[in-house]
Design an enzyme around this catalytic site. Structure first.
Site, PDB file in Angstrom:
ATOM      1  N   GLY A 173       0.837  -1.191   0.000  1.00 34.18           N
ATOM      2  CA  GLY A 173       0.000   0.000   0.000  1.00 34.18           C
ATOM      3  C   GLY A 173       0.870   1.238   0.000  1.00 34.18           C
ATOM      4  O   GLY A 173       2.084   1.164   0.260  1.00 34.18           O
TER       5      GLY A 173
ATOM      6  N   GLN B 183       2.634  10.054   2.044  1.00 36.23           N
ATOM      7  CA  GLN B 183       3.972   9.461   2.204  1.00 36.23           C
ATOM      8  C   GLN B 183       4.942   9.897   1.113  1.00 36.23           C
ATOM      9  O   GLN B 183       6.151   9.719   1.250  1.00 36.23           O
ATOM     10  CB  GLN B 183       3.878   7.928   2.192  1.00 36.23           C
TER      11      GLN B 183
ATOM     12  N   CYS C 136       5.145  -0.387   7.730  1.00 34.99           N
ATOM     13  CA  CYS C 136       4.914   0.903   7.085  1.00 34.99           C
ATOM     14  C   CYS C 136       6.212   1.330   6.406  1.00 34.99           C
ATOM     15  O   CYS C 136       7.279   1.297   7.034  1.00 34.99           O
ATOM     16  CB  CYS C 136       4.495   1.950   8.119  1.00 34.99           C
ATOM     17  N   LEU C 137       6.109   1.727   5.155  1.00 40.36           N
ATOM     18  CA  LEU C 137       7.308   2.159   4.425  1.00 40.36           C
ATOM     19  C   LEU C 137       7.868   3.450   5.008  1.00 40.36           C
ATOM     20  O   LEU C 137       9.034   3.773   4.777  1.00 40.36           O
ATOM     21  CB  LEU C 137       6.973   2.326   2.931  1.00 40.36           C
TER      22      LEU C 137
ATOM     23  N   HIS D 133      -5.095   1.297   7.002  1.00 44.49           N
ATOM     24  CA  HIS D 133      -3.763   1.861   7.285  1.00 44.49           C
ATOM     25  C   HIS D 133      -3.493   3.043   6.345  1.00 44.49           C
ATOM     26  O   HIS D 133      -3.034   4.105   6.787  1.00 44.49           O
ATOM     27  CB  HIS D 133      -2.728   0.743   7.096  1.00 44.49           C
ATOM     28  N   GLU D 134      -3.788   2.861   5.048  1.00 40.43           N
ATOM     29  CA  GLU D 134      -3.519   3.947   4.080  1.00 40.43           C
ATOM     30  C   GLU D 134      -4.455   5.133   4.314  1.00 40.43           C
ATOM     31  O   GLU D 134      -4.046   6.294   4.172  1.00 40.43           O
ATOM     32  CB  GLU D 134      -3.654   3.427   2.640  1.00 40.43           C
TER      33      GLU D 134
ATOM     34  N   HIS E 291      -3.146   7.339   6.950  1.00 40.98           N
ATOM     35  CA  HIS E 291      -2.090   8.250   6.468  1.00 40.98           C
ATOM     36  C   HIS E 291      -2.694   9.551   5.943  1.00 40.98           C
ATOM     37  O   HIS E 291      -2.129  10.631   6.143  1.00 40.98           O
ATOM     38  CB  HIS E 291      -1.297   7.608   5.323  1.00 40.98           C
TER      39      HIS E 291
END
Ligand code: K1U
Ligand code: ZN
Length: 173
Positions: free
Chosen positions: A46, A51, A94-95, A136-137, A140
């Site tokens: 994702g 981000q 998470c990236l 999760h996205e 963000h």
């Protein structure tokens, strides 16, 4: 298409709230395509616009098998229109918080409304990893990281570690 830089925490840009997209035009479609390419390369399942430093409400997700044909889903203005009463723990990564994985509690199933890359309104029911990833996205887009769901003690440990690694120049963005 282009590979975008992924912002790593702690960074104030990750705490911003993204703004709704007024229309899915060529520029939004390019952002979606660049985000999909960046997510696949990372690799991740994702990615949210926040981000990569873009404040338009866009997320991309892809939980398909990386060894088969990929199946990314691009969403502008995603909104949760239903969440299950059943809550589950799932390990999240998470990236923007590289190399940290934590069990997070979220509704097990969801229904999300969004606009796709063709500018069409869509609704999707999801459960399991796809539901976890979409939630999760979407967090963000509201400036929320998975560490905001855990104790301030654990959050502080993770963010301090990342700040130290960034200071040493081991992570660029
Ligand atoms: O938002 C992000 O930073 C992407 C994140 C999404 C996510 C992962 C797990 C649970 C919830 C949300 C990632 O993709 S982290 C990398 C990752 O989990 C992964 C990478 C390659 C293959 C499988 C998973
Ligand atoms: Zn993330």
């Amino acid at each position: 298409m282009a590979i975008l830089d992924i912002i790593v925490a702690p960074d104030p840009r990750l705490k911003l709230k993204a703004e709704p997209v007024s229309a899915v035009d060529a520029s939004v479609r390019k952002l979606m395509a660049d985000m999909v390419e960046t997510m696949h390369l990372a690799p991740g399942i994702g990615l949210a616009s926040i981000q990569v430093g873009d404040l338009r409400r866009v997320i991309v997700v892809d939980v398909s098998d990386p060894n088969k044909d990929r199946d990314p889903i691009c969403m502008a203005n995603p909104e949760l229109i239903w969440t299950s009463d059943e809550i589950n723990f799932h390990e999240e990564g998470c990236l923007s918080l590289p190399e940290h994985y934590v069990e997070i509690k979220r509704p097990d199933a969801i229904k999300v409304r969004y606009i796709n890359e063709a500018g069409e309104k869509r609704e999707l029911e999801a459960d399991g990893l796809l539901a976890v990833c979409i939630q999760h996205e979407m967090d963000h887009l509201n400036g929320v990281l998975f560490v905001d769901h855990i104790s301030s003690l654990k959050r502080g440990i993770i963010l301090r570690k990342l700040a130290k690694i960034k200071k040493q120049g081991l992570i660029k963005t």
